[in-house]
Design an enzyme around this catalytic site. Structure first.
Site, PDB file in Angstrom:
ATOM      1  N   GLY A  58       0.681  -1.123  -0.024  1.00  0.00           N
ATOM      2  CA  GLY A  58      -0.026  -0.184  -0.106  1.00  0.00           C
ATOM      3  C   GLY A  58       0.965   1.425  -0.079  1.00  0.00           C
ATOM      4  O   GLY A  58       1.858   1.195   0.548  1.00  0.00           O
ATOM      5  N   GLN A  79       3.247  10.063   0.856  1.00  0.00           N
ATOM      6  CA  GLN A  79       4.280   9.270   1.134  1.00  0.00           C
ATOM      7  C   GLN A  79       5.276   9.573  -0.014  1.00  0.00           C
ATOM      8  O   GLN A  79       6.513   9.488  -0.046  1.00  0.00           O
ATOM      9  CB  GLN A  79       4.112   7.710   1.178  1.00  0.00           C
ATOM     10  CG  GLN A  79       3.587   7.399   2.614  1.00  0.00           C
ATOM     11  CD  GLN A  79       3.416   6.009   2.622  1.00  0.00           C
ATOM     12  OE1 GLN A  79       2.515   5.271   2.016  1.00  0.00           O
ATOM     13  NE2 GLN A  79       4.336   5.153   3.162  1.00  0.00           N
ATOM     14  N   CYS A  82       6.540   0.264   7.709  1.00  0.00           N
ATOM     15  CA  CYS A  82       5.995   1.302   6.546  1.00  0.00           C
ATOM     16  C   CYS A  82       7.274   1.660   5.452  1.00  0.00           C
ATOM     17  O   CYS A  82       8.326   1.767   6.095  1.00  0.00           O
ATOM     18  CB  CYS A  82       5.633   2.347   7.640  1.00  0.00           C
ATOM     19  SG  CYS A  82       4.826   3.807   6.690  1.00  0.00           S
ATOM     20  N   LEU A  83       6.683   2.117   4.642  1.00  0.00           N
ATOM     21  CA  LEU A  83       7.715   2.489   3.346  1.00  0.00           C
ATOM     22  C   LEU A  83       8.390   3.795   3.925  1.00  0.00           C
ATOM     23  O   LEU A  83       9.642   3.994   3.383  1.00  0.00           O
ATOM     24  CB  LEU A  83       7.418   2.574   2.132  1.00  0.00           C
ATOM     25  CG  LEU A  83       6.684   1.226   1.504  1.00  0.00           C
ATOM     26  CD1 LEU A  83       6.107   1.536   0.168  1.00  0.00           C
ATOM     27  CD2 LEU A  83       7.894   0.002   1.215  1.00  0.00           C
ATOM     28  N   HIS A  96      -4.056   1.417   7.989  1.00  0.00           N
ATOM     29  CA  HIS A  96      -2.531   1.918   7.675  1.00  0.00           C
ATOM     30  C   HIS A  96      -2.542   3.051   6.898  1.00  0.00           C
ATOM     31  O   HIS A  96      -2.117   4.002   7.242  1.00  0.00           O
ATOM     32  CB  HIS A  96      -1.507   0.685   7.550  1.00  0.00           C
ATOM     33  CG  HIS A  96      -0.397   1.156   7.734  1.00  0.00           C
ATOM     34  ND1 HIS A  96       0.729   0.585   8.349  1.00  0.00           N
ATOM     35  CD2 HIS A  96       0.431   2.120   6.769  1.00  0.00           C
ATOM     36  CE1 HIS A  96       2.005   1.319   8.208  1.00  0.00           C
ATOM     37  NE2 HIS A  96       1.886   2.012   7.111  1.00  0.00           N
ATOM     38  N   GLU A  97      -3.159   2.919   5.656  1.00  0.00           N
ATOM     39  CA  GLU A  97      -3.125   3.669   4.857  1.00  0.00           C
ATOM     40  C   GLU A  97      -3.899   4.903   5.098  1.00  0.00           C
ATOM     41  O   GLU A  97      -3.680   5.807   4.915  1.00  0.00           O
ATOM     42  CB  GLU A  97      -3.503   3.299   3.626  1.00  0.00           C
ATOM     43  CG  GLU A  97      -2.437   2.048   2.896  1.00  0.00           C
ATOM     44  CD  GLU A  97      -0.829   2.319   2.974  1.00  0.00           C
ATOM     45  OE1 GLU A  97      -0.809   3.669   2.730  1.00  0.00           O
ATOM     46  OE2 GLU A  97      -0.184   1.836   3.168  1.00  0.00           O
ATOM     47  N   HIS A 108      -2.299   7.088   7.362  1.00  0.00           N
ATOM     48  CA  HIS A 108      -1.566   7.967   6.539  1.00  0.00           C
ATOM     49  C   HIS A 108      -2.051   9.435   6.057  1.00  0.00           C
ATOM     50  O   HIS A 108      -1.505  10.483   6.230  1.00  0.00           O
ATOM     51  CB  HIS A 108      -0.731   7.261   5.341  1.00  0.00           C
ATOM     52  CG  HIS A 108       0.678   6.623   5.533  1.00  0.00           C
ATOM     53  ND1 HIS A 108       1.599   7.152   6.374  1.00  0.00           N
ATOM     54  CD2 HIS A 108       1.030   5.298   5.410  1.00  0.00           C
ATOM     55  CE1 HIS A 108       2.312   6.265   6.363  1.00  0.00           C
ATOM     56  NE2 HIS A 108       2.250   5.134   5.792  1.00  0.00           N
TER      57      HIS A 108
HETATM   58 NI    NI Z   1       3.174   3.393   5.994  1.00  0.00          NI
END
Ligand code: NI
Length: 179
Positions: free
Chosen positions: A46, A51, A96-97, A138-139, A142
């Site tokens: 995701g 991000q 998380c990226l 999670h997204e 964000h």
């Molecule tokens: Ni993340």
């Protein structure tokens, strides 16, 4: 399409509350293309627009290689909103990226129902469980400026933030020396 740079902690933009998308124009389609390309290149399951530094309420997700529990395909969620959460919770290890090399257990509702717009502007609803439910929460966090580390103990979070802030400063200094 382009692979964009993923912004990382302690970048303050990760704390912005993203703006709702009012028009699904060519700019949004390009943004979604870039999100998919960047997400697959990472690789990740995701990726939210913030991000890659764009504070708009949209994220992509694709768990087709990760699980068979839900009906999977590449998904685009525009202006998503959680409209129902189960009382039952599940704990999963998250990463998380935007926070590389850090993983912690996070407890969240095990099932959610989300309403959103698809890329054609059609209103849709989806019910998710398992890893997909975790990913959606999670997204959506964000796009509200919330990170998964906000759901772990303050002690662990503070230690991590201190570490990455120090590392970011060291990189800055190193760059200065190079110049
Ligand atoms: Ni993340």
């Amino acid at each position: 399409m382009a692979v964009r740079e993923i912004i990382k902690l302690p970048d303050k933009r990760l704390r912005l509350v993203s703006e709702p998308i009012k028009r699904l124009d060519a700019g949004i389609r390009k943004l979604v293309d870039d999100l998919f390309e960047t997400m697959y290149a990472a690789p990740g399951i995701g990726l939210a627009a913030i991000q890659i530094g764009v504070a708009k309420r949209v994220f992509t997700a694709d768990l087709s290689k990760k699980e068979e529990e839900n009906d999977h395909k590449p998904y685009v969620f525009i202006n998503p909103e959680i409209i129902w959460k189960s009382k039952e919770t599940a704990t999963r290890q998250e990463g998380c990226l935007s926070i590389p090399d850090f993983y912690e257990d996070v407890e969240r509702p095990s099932e959610v129902r989300v309403k959103y717009l698809d890329l054609d502007g059609k209103a849709r609803e989806i019910e998710a469980k398992g890893l997909f439910a975790t990913c959606l929460q999670h997204e959506i966090d964000h796009i509200n400026g919330v990170l998964f580390i906000d759901h772990i103990s303050k002690l662990k979070r503070d230690r991590l933030v201190k570490k990455v802030t120090k590392a970011a400063k060291a990189t800055k200094t190193a760059k200065k020396v190079e110049a």
